[in-house]
Design a protein around this motif. Structure first.
Motif, PDB file in Angstrom:
ATOM      1  N   THR A 246      69.811 -50.034  11.686  1.00 53.19           N
ATOM      2  CA  THR A 246      70.392 -48.821  11.113  1.00 53.19           C
ATOM      3  C   THR A 246      70.251 -47.652  12.081  1.00 53.19           C
ATOM      4  N   ALA A 247      69.051 -47.453  12.593  1.00 53.12           N
ATOM      5  CA  ALA A 247      68.796 -46.323  13.491  1.00 53.12           C
ATOM      6  C   ALA A 247      69.637 -46.405  14.761  1.00 53.12           C
ATOM      7  N   LEU A 248      69.839 -47.617  15.249  1.00 54.29           N
ATOM      8  CA  LEU A 248      70.611 -47.802  16.485  1.00 54.29           C
ATOM      9  C   LEU A 248      72.101 -47.998  16.227  1.00 54.29           C
ATOM     10  N   HIS A 249      72.505 -47.940  14.966  1.00 53.28           N
ATOM     11  CA  HIS A 249      73.903 -48.118  14.553  1.00 53.28           C
ATOM     12  C   HIS A 249      74.469 -49.436  15.079  1.00 53.28           C
ATOM     13  N   ARG A 250      73.724 -50.516  14.866  1.00 55.96           N
ATOM     14  CA  ARG A 250      74.152 -51.865  15.244  1.00 55.96           C
ATOM     15  C   ARG A 250      74.754 -52.537  14.027  1.00 55.96           C
ATOM     16  N   THR A 251      75.936 -52.085  13.655  1.00 55.29           N
ATOM     17  CA  THR A 251      76.548 -52.488  12.399  1.00 55.29           C
ATOM     18  C   THR A 251      76.986 -53.949  12.362  1.00 55.29           C
ATOM     19  N   GLY A 252      77.243 -54.546  13.502  1.00 60.38           N
ATOM     20  CA  GLY A 252      77.678 -55.940  13.514  1.00 60.38           C
ATOM     21  C   GLY A 252      76.618 -56.894  13.008  1.00 60.38           C
ATOM     22  N   GLN A 253      75.377 -56.606  13.287  1.00 65.63           N
ATOM     23  CA  GLN A 253      74.273 -57.462  12.871  1.00 65.63           C
ATOM     24  C   GLN A 253      73.702 -57.084  11.507  1.00 65.63           C
ATOM     25  N   LEU A 254      74.058 -55.907  11.022  1.00 64.32           N
ATOM     26  CA  LEU A 254      73.440 -55.393   9.795  1.00 64.32           C
ATOM     27  C   LEU A 254      73.673 -56.262   8.555  1.00 64.32           C
ATOM     28  N   PRO A 255      74.900 -56.696   8.246  1.00 67.74           N
ATOM     29  CA  PRO A 255      75.074 -57.481   7.013  1.00 67.74           C
ATOM     30  C   PRO A 255      74.229 -58.753   6.960  1.00 67.74           C
ATOM     31  N   SER A 256      74.161 -59.496   8.050  1.00 69.89           N
ATOM     32  CA  SER A 256      73.375 -60.733   8.010  1.00 69.89           C
ATOM     33  C   SER A 256      71.890 -60.440   7.835  1.00 69.89           C
ATOM     34  N   HIS A 257      71.419 -59.344   8.422  1.00 70.90           N
ATOM     35  CA  HIS A 257      70.004 -59.012   8.249  1.00 70.90           C
ATOM     36  C   HIS A 257      69.727 -58.386   6.883  1.00 70.90           C
ATOM     37  N   LEU A 258      70.714 -57.755   6.270  1.00 70.88           N
ATOM     38  CA  LEU A 258      70.541 -57.303   4.888  1.00 70.88           C
ATOM     39  C   LEU A 258      70.408 -58.501   3.958  1.00 70.88           C
ATOM     40  N   ARG A 259      71.237 -59.519   4.166  1.00 70.45           N
ATOM     41  CA  ARG A 259      71.130 -60.746   3.352  1.00 70.45           C
ATOM     42  C   ARG A 259      69.749 -61.377   3.532  1.00 70.45           C
ATOM     43  N   LEU A 260      69.293 -61.439   4.786  1.00 69.86           N
ATOM     44  CA  LEU A 260      67.980 -62.019   5.064  1.00 69.86           C
ATOM     45  C   LEU A 260      66.872 -61.191   4.417  1.00 69.86           C
ATOM     46  N   ALA A 261      66.986 -59.867   4.487  1.00 65.70           N
ATOM     47  CA  ALA A 261      65.973 -59.001   3.872  1.00 65.70           C
ATOM     48  C   ALA A 261      65.892 -59.252   2.369  1.00 65.70           C
TER      49      ALA A 261
END
Length: 119
Positions: free
Chosen positions: A52-67
């Motif tokens: 989020t802080a680095l605005h790496r939006t491409g990886q965010l959805p998969s890591h939200l699912r993992l979280a």
């Protein structure tokens, strides 16, 4: 002979970057994520906050699912994004909340429309 299911990295980029897939699977997720110093839940919080802080939006959805799978609640993620808005920027937090909303919508079963009955 049983066939092993390809990892997500293998599915996404295995044909283009096999070494990067190997490092992702063996080192990042096979070693770093398995270290005993932090729980998977804590690692997920750290990872999502960093993306989020680095605005790496491409990886965010998969890591939200993992979280979410690692036990972080949607409410905790929203609270983290609200906190990050002041440290990492409002647009980054808004983008992350939007991504979370989309991930949560994916996970909700299709709601059946209700029909009002007279009578």
């Amino acid at each position: 002979m049983a066939t092993e299911t390809p990892s997500r990295a293998q599915q996404l980029i295995g044909d283009v970057a096999p070494k990067l897939v190997q490092l992702t699977d063996d080192v990042l997720f096979g070693d770093v994520w398995e270290r005993p110093g932090l729980s998977p839940r804590d690692r997920s919080l750290i990872t999502v906050a960093t993306l989020t802080a680095l605005h790496r939006t491409g990886q965010l959805p998969s890591h939200l699912r993992l979280a979410l799978a690692n036990g972080v609640t949607a409410d905790e993620l929203v609270e983290m994004f609200t906190h990050l808005a002041f440290y990492a920027g409002w647009p980054n937090a808004m983008t992350a909340v939007t991504a979370l909303k989309e991930v949560l919508a994916e996970q909700q079963p299709e709601e059946q429309p209700t029909t009002a009955h007279a009578g």
